[in-house]
Motif scaffolding. Structure first.
Motif, mmCIF file in Angstrom:
data_model
loop_
_atom_site.group_PDB
_atom_site.id
_atom_site.type_symbol
_atom_site.label_atom_id
_atom_site.label_comp_id
_atom_site.label_asym_id
_atom_site.label_seq_id
_atom_site.Cartn_x
_atom_site.Cartn_y
_atom_site.Cartn_z
ATOM 1 N N CYS A 12 0.837 -1.486 -0.054
ATOM 2 C CA CYS A 12 0.083 -0.305 0.092
ATOM 3 C C CYS A 12 0.895 1.285 0.058
ATOM 4 O O CYS A 12 2.096 1.007 0.007
ATOM 5 N N GLY A 14 1.045 3.590 2.052
ATOM 6 C CA GLY A 14 1.742 3.731 3.572
ATOM 7 C C GLY A 14 3.093 2.780 3.659
ATOM 8 O O GLY A 14 4.017 3.361 4.192
ATOM 9 N N VAL A 15 3.094 1.703 3.291
ATOM 10 C CA VAL A 15 4.206 0.570 3.351
ATOM 11 C C VAL A 15 5.303 1.229 2.427
ATOM 12 O O VAL A 15 6.587 1.287 2.679
ATOM 13 N N CYS A 101 2.034 5.458 9.549
ATOM 14 C CA CYS A 101 1.329 5.809 8.391
ATOM 15 C C CYS A 101 0.579 7.023 8.709
ATOM 16 O O CYS A 101 -0.052 7.001 9.758
ATOM 17 N N THR A 167 -7.270 0.749 11.674
ATOM 18 C CA THR A 167 -7.165 0.964 10.070
ATOM 19 C C THR A 167 -7.183 -0.285 9.444
ATOM 20 O O THR A 167 -7.697 -0.404 8.281
ATOM 21 N N THR A 168 -6.761 -1.353 9.931
ATOM 22 C CA THR A 168 -6.604 -2.686 9.418
ATOM 23 C C THR A 168 -7.678 -3.885 9.687
ATOM 24 O O THR A 168 -7.386 -4.917 9.446
ATOM 25 N N CYS A 195 -8.425 1.924 6.479
ATOM 26 C CA CYS A 195 -7.939 2.713 5.402
ATOM 27 C C CYS A 195 -8.259 1.781 4.047
ATOM 28 O O CYS A 195 -8.788 0.692 3.813
ATOM 29 N N SER A 197 -6.644 1.060 1.445
ATOM 30 C CA SER A 197 -5.993 -0.043 0.831
ATOM 31 C C SER A 197 -6.524 -1.251 1.353
ATOM 32 O O SER A 197 -6.634 -2.405 0.798
ATOM 33 N N THR A 198 -6.868 -1.510 2.615
ATOM 34 C CA THR A 198 -7.427 -2.482 3.373
ATOM 35 C C THR A 198 -8.739 -2.662 2.996
ATOM 36 O O THR A 198 -9.343 -3.797 2.512
ATOM 37 N N THR A 266 -1.171 -5.718 2.547
ATOM 38 C CA THR A 266 -0.678 -4.310 2.037
ATOM 39 C C THR A 266 0.765 -4.510 2.318
ATOM 40 O O THR A 266 1.583 -3.359 1.877
HETATM 41 S S1 SF4 Z 1 -2.674 -0.772 5.425
HETATM 42 FE FE1 SF4 Z 1 -3.586 1.071 5.685
HETATM 43 S S2 SF4 Z 1 -2.979 1.954 7.510
HETATM 44 FE FE2 SF4 Z 1 -1.602 0.431 7.283
HETATM 45 S S3 SF4 Z 1 0.380 1.147 6.278
HETATM 46 FE FE3 SF4 Z 1 -1.176 0.743 4.576
HETATM 47 S S4 SF4 Z 1 -2.350 2.649 4.126
HETATM 48 FE FE4 SF4 Z 1 -1.312 2.873 6.307
#
Ligand code: SF4
Length: 283
Positions: A12, A14-15, A101, A167-168, A195, A197-198, A266
């Motif tokens: 995602c 964020g990562v 994130c 968030t996940t 979030c 992406s999840t 993600t």
């Molecule tokens: S899964 Fe969502 S909250 Fe977690 S790092 Fe990725 S974007 Fe951020």
């Protein structure tokens, strides 16, 4: 055999951002010891790469870990950290980077704003996960809920209740817990912080029910969003296996399938997902 790759797949945003951030920090501090406080990202392949950059990954009680470091750079993980611990590291004179994130930061700020008002917060999360721990550390007006049973045990007299979540999480688990909270606390208001992406990956299962006779989820067993993806697929009665590389696939399971969906958490590197996809197609 048909193989459909669920998109988005792999990292995602964020990562992806965290990994770039780490590379910048390493380049900026060539002569310092660099410590990562907590598993920066819940994926063993990614963590092995970080170790090759000479970053020391420390896990355990974060406050005690900071006590044990006297000099150098500390990086707090993507899942969020109790602000008091971050502050403690700064006061010790350590060079501090918080790699949380932005979506986790947004959720933690929201909780802070809500409890500064006249609210109690019900926080739905995974017990002992870094993100839940960071949320709960904000105030004693935050009440943790991990399961329906936890809702049954809640005792809150304040009528102003705000419900916020990690968030996940699994969208299906969250819905069940929300319904239970609505029954018990009709005046509660709800803010869904899963979030995108999840959510998008989980929703694909919802929208494409009955199209696949097997689902392969690629990811690390310590990754919460990967486990949540599996949870949703299983609840929707897909035939699911979870692996972290091609060698883990049960070939007998694979041979009996015609239409496979390949999904990923993600924090799973894109090239791992692509490699598995190619190998299955080439079989
Ligand atoms: S899964 Fe969502 S909250 Fe977690 S790092 Fe990725 S974007 Fe951020």
């Amino acid at each position: 055999m048909n193989v459909t790759l669920l998109k988005p797949y792999g990292f995602c945003k964020g990562v992806y951002n965290v990994i770039n951030y780490i590379n910048e920090i390493v380049a900026k501090h060539p002569n310092e010891n660099i410590y990562c406080i907590g598993q920066l990202v819940h994926n063993e392949i990614v963590m092995k790469k970080l170790l090759s950059l000479n970053i020391k990954v420390l896990t355990g009680d974060k406050s005690k870990l900071i006590d044990s470091i006297n000099k150098g750079v500390v990086i707090f993980s993507a899942h969020g950290t109790d602000e008091k611990i971050v502050q403690k590291a700064k006061e010790k004179g350590l060079i501090v980077y918080d790699a949380a994130c932005p979506f986790v930061k947004q959720e933690l700020n929201l909780i802070k704003n809500k409890v500064l008002g006249d609210n109690d917060v019900i926080y739905i999360g995974v017990k002992n996960h870094d993100e839940s721990n960071a949320a709960l550390a904000i105030s004693n007006k935050i009440h943790f809920v991990g399961t329906i049973d936890d809702v049954n045990n809640l005792e809150i007299t304040n009528k102003n209740i705000v419900v916020i979540n990690q968030t996940t999480l699994s969208i299906l688990d969250l819905k069940e817990i929300h319904n239970k909270i609505k029954e018990k606390f009709p005046s509660a208001t709800f803010i869904d912080e899963i979030c995108n992406s999840t959510r998008l990956r989980q929703e694909f299962f919802y929208k494409n029910k009955d199209k696949f006779d097997g689902v392969i989820i690629v990811g690390d067993k310590n990754s919460n969003n990967t486990n949540a993806l599996k949870n949703v697929a299983e609840k929707l009665n897909y035939n699911v296996i979870m692996i972290d590389n091609y060698e883990n696939i049960d070939l007998k399971w694979l041979e009996r399938k015609n239409n496979i969906l390949l999904a990923s958490g993600t924090s799973t590197p894109n090239e791992v997902v692509q490699d598995i996809c190619e190998k299955i197609k080439n079989r």
